[in-house]
Design a protein around this motif. Structure first.
Motif, PDB file in Angstrom:
ATOM      1  N   GLN A  46     -28.431 -16.816  27.383  1.00  0.00           N
ATOM      2  CA  GLN A  46     -29.205 -17.148  28.574  1.00  0.00           C
ATOM      3  C   GLN A  46     -29.095 -16.099  29.681  1.00  0.00           C
ATOM      4  OE1 GLN A  46     -31.286 -20.004  28.977  1.00  0.00           O
ATOM      5  NE2 GLN A  46     -30.994 -19.937  26.771  1.00  0.00           N
ATOM      6  N   VAL A  47     -28.076 -15.256  29.635  1.00  0.00           N
ATOM      7  CA  VAL A  47     -27.895 -14.231  30.671  1.00  0.00           C
ATOM      8  C   VAL A  47     -27.424 -12.946  29.999  1.00  0.00           C
ATOM      9  CG1 VAL A  47     -26.655 -13.536  32.759  1.00  0.00           C
ATOM     10  CG2 VAL A  47     -27.327 -15.932  32.455  1.00  0.00           C
ATOM     11  N   PHE A  48     -28.015 -11.816  30.414  1.00  0.00           N
ATOM     12  CA  PHE A  48     -27.567 -10.502  29.980  1.00  0.00           C
ATOM     13  C   PHE A  48     -27.175  -9.691  31.210  1.00  0.00           C
ATOM     14  CE2 PHE A  48     -30.152 -11.726  26.361  1.00  0.00           C
ATOM     15  CZ  PHE A  48     -29.456 -11.200  25.266  1.00  0.00           C
ATOM     16  N   ASN A  49     -25.909  -9.274  31.260  1.00  0.00           N
ATOM     17  CA  ASN A  49     -25.474  -8.318  32.279  1.00  0.00           C
ATOM     18  C   ASN A  49     -25.575  -6.885  31.781  1.00  0.00           C
ATOM     19  OD1 ASN A  49     -24.605 -10.184  34.412  1.00  0.00           O
ATOM     20  ND2 ASN A  49     -23.088 -10.846  32.904  1.00  0.00           N
ATOM     21  N   ALA A  50     -25.806  -6.728  30.498  1.00  0.00           N
ATOM     22  CA  ALA A  50     -26.022  -5.427  29.868  1.00  0.00           C
ATOM     23  C   ALA A  50     -26.711  -5.684  28.535  1.00  0.00           C
ATOM     24  CB  ALA A  50     -24.712  -4.676  29.668  1.00  0.00           C
ATOM     25  N   VAL A  51     -27.362  -4.655  28.007  1.00  0.00           N
ATOM     26  CA  VAL A  51     -28.066  -4.777  26.729  1.00  0.00           C
ATOM     27  C   VAL A  51     -27.921  -3.466  25.963  1.00  0.00           C
ATOM     28  CG1 VAL A  51     -30.281  -5.117  25.558  1.00  0.00           C
ATOM     29  CG2 VAL A  51     -29.793  -6.386  27.649  1.00  0.00           C
ATOM     30  N   THR A  52     -27.653  -3.572  24.662  1.00  0.00           N
ATOM     31  CA  THR A  52     -27.842  -2.464  23.730  1.00  0.00           C
ATOM     32  C   THR A  52     -28.673  -2.980  22.570  1.00  0.00           C
ATOM     33  OG1 THR A  52     -25.702  -1.461  24.277  1.00  0.00           O
ATOM     34  CG2 THR A  52     -26.761  -0.738  22.250  1.00  0.00           C
ATOM     35  N   VAL A  53     -29.718  -2.244  22.211  1.00  0.00           N
ATOM     36  CA  VAL A  53     -30.536  -2.560  21.045  1.00  0.00           C
ATOM     37  C   VAL A  53     -30.602  -1.315  20.165  1.00  0.00           C
ATOM     38  CG1 VAL A  53     -32.792  -3.265  20.179  1.00  0.00           C
ATOM     39  CG2 VAL A  53     -31.951  -4.215  22.319  1.00  0.00           C
ATOM     40  N   CYS A  54     -30.265  -1.475  18.888  1.00  0.00           N
ATOM     41  CA  CYS A  54     -30.368  -0.380  17.923  1.00  0.00           C
ATOM     42  C   CYS A  54     -31.195  -0.840  16.726  1.00  0.00           C
ATOM     43  CB  CYS A  54     -28.989   0.062  17.438  1.00  0.00           C
ATOM     44  SG  CYS A  54     -27.960   0.879  18.677  1.00  0.00           S
ATOM     45  N   PHE A  55     -31.993   0.068  16.173  1.00  0.00           N
ATOM     46  CA  PHE A  55     -32.817  -0.248  15.006  1.00  0.00           C
ATOM     47  C   PHE A  55     -33.353   1.058  14.424  1.00  0.00           C
ATOM     48  CE2 PHE A  55     -35.412  -0.295  18.780  1.00  0.00           C
ATOM     49  CZ  PHE A  55     -36.544   0.417  18.429  1.00  0.00           C
ATOM     50  N   ARG A  56     -34.015   0.947  13.287  1.00  0.00           N
ATOM     51  CA  ARG A  56     -34.703   2.085  12.682  1.00  0.00           C
ATOM     52  C   ARG A  56     -36.154   1.677  12.433  1.00  0.00           C
ATOM     53  NH1 ARG A  56     -29.675   4.432  11.542  1.00  0.00           N
ATOM     54  NH2 ARG A  56     -28.231   2.967  10.554  1.00  0.00           N
ATOM     55  N   SER A  57     -37.072   2.598  12.711  1.00  0.00           N
ATOM     56  CA  SER A  57     -38.492   2.306  12.525  1.00  0.00           C
ATOM     57  C   SER A  57     -39.187   3.480  11.853  1.00  0.00           C
ATOM     58  CB  SER A  57     -39.166   1.981  13.864  1.00  0.00           C
ATOM     59  OG  SER A  57     -39.095   3.093  14.737  1.00  0.00           O
ATOM     60  N   PHE A  58     -40.317   3.169  11.215  1.00  0.00           N
ATOM     61  CA  PHE A  58     -41.084   4.143  10.429  1.00  0.00           C
ATOM     62  C   PHE A  58     -42.555   3.846  10.662  1.00  0.00           C
ATOM     63  CE2 PHE A  58     -43.165   6.022   6.872  1.00  0.00           C
ATOM     64  CZ  PHE A  58     -42.307   6.900   6.197  1.00  0.00           C
ATOM     65  N   THR A  59     -43.313   4.827  11.138  1.00  0.00           N
ATOM     66  CA  THR A  59     -44.735   4.620  11.389  1.00  0.00           C
ATOM     67  C   THR A  59     -45.461   5.954  11.412  1.00  0.00           C
ATOM     68  OG1 THR A  59     -46.323   3.542  12.885  1.00  0.00           O
ATOM     69  CG2 THR A  59     -44.516   4.740  13.907  1.00  0.00           C
TER      70      THR A  59
END
Length: 226
Positions: A46-59
């Motif tokens: 419900q609350v984010f004081n920080a965020v890290t998002v990692c992923f791999r994509s191909f297009t």
């Protein structure tokens, strides 16, 4: 009668609840442009004081397109990673910064990590092992409830999709944390080495719902990640 209705309701909710799936060696394939195909991810945070998002994509898209979209009922661009010409955009609480990234490859896997710290307001994007400049985006906590979507950009809470912004391609190895990963942890993700799995979204324990024509396919094993 009341007890029977309550029991039926609980059974219905149980059947409809998302079951975490291990998507190791799998990928989401978004095969067509349009506003109807996406993946909705589940989090109780419900609350984010920080965020890290990692992923791999191909297009092979050369037009603008969304990668990750997180919205709340009052802030549709609560946290957003968006690809435009020569840049990756990070949005936080409707504030945006462009990060010029020179080695975003077409028809190849791109490894992407985005970090944002609410205390300082500073964001950074890593692409294929290379960090961007660190820039102020927005400060303060992000408060939910949240809807997280892959493949479409939310112009309303959970909707308002436009086909011209949709993602076409493949995506895999998505993780999200409620803190900023260290440089070493990000490099380990980029190089497919050991790293702490996401404590908000974990590719090996992912709760999600597919809408439209998105496919779950075997990851292309001949690809070497950057």
């Amino acid at each position: 009668m009341f007890k029977m209705e309550t029991l039926l309701l609980l059974l219905t909710l149980t059947c409809c609840a998302a079951v975490p799936q291990n998507l190791a060696d799998k990928m989401f394939t978004f095969p067509r442009e349009g506003p109807r195909d996406f993946v909705r991810l589940t989090t109780s945070r419900q609350v984010f004081n920080a965020v890290t998002v990692c992923f791999r994509s191909f297009t092979d898209l050369t037009r603008d397109h969304v990668l990750v979209s997180m919205a709340t009922p009052s802030v549709y661009n609560n946290f957003l990673i968006f690809k435009i010409v020569n840049s990756l955009q990070m949005w936080s609480k409707d504030s945006c910064k462009d990060f010029r990234m020179q080695d975003y490859h077409l028809n190849a896997w791109n490894s992407i990590c985005s970090t944002w710290d609410g205390a300082s307001g500073v964001g950074q994007i890593w692409l294929n092992g290379n960090p961007s400049s660190r820039k102020f985006v927005s400060s303060g906590p992000n408060s939910g409830p949240f809807i997280i979507v892959l493949g479409q950009e939310q112009d309303t809470f959970g909707g308002g999709f436009e086909g011209v912004q949709s993602f076409v391609g493949m995506m895999t190895d998505l993780h999200m944390w409620d803190y900023t990963l260290s440089t070493c942890e990000i490099r380990n993700f980029m190089e497919a080495q050991n790293f702490p799995p996401g404590n908000v979204l974990n590719w090996k324990e992912l709760e999600f719902k597919i809408i439209g024509g998105v496919l779950i396919e075997n990851k292309e094993t001949t690809v070497c990640f950057n």
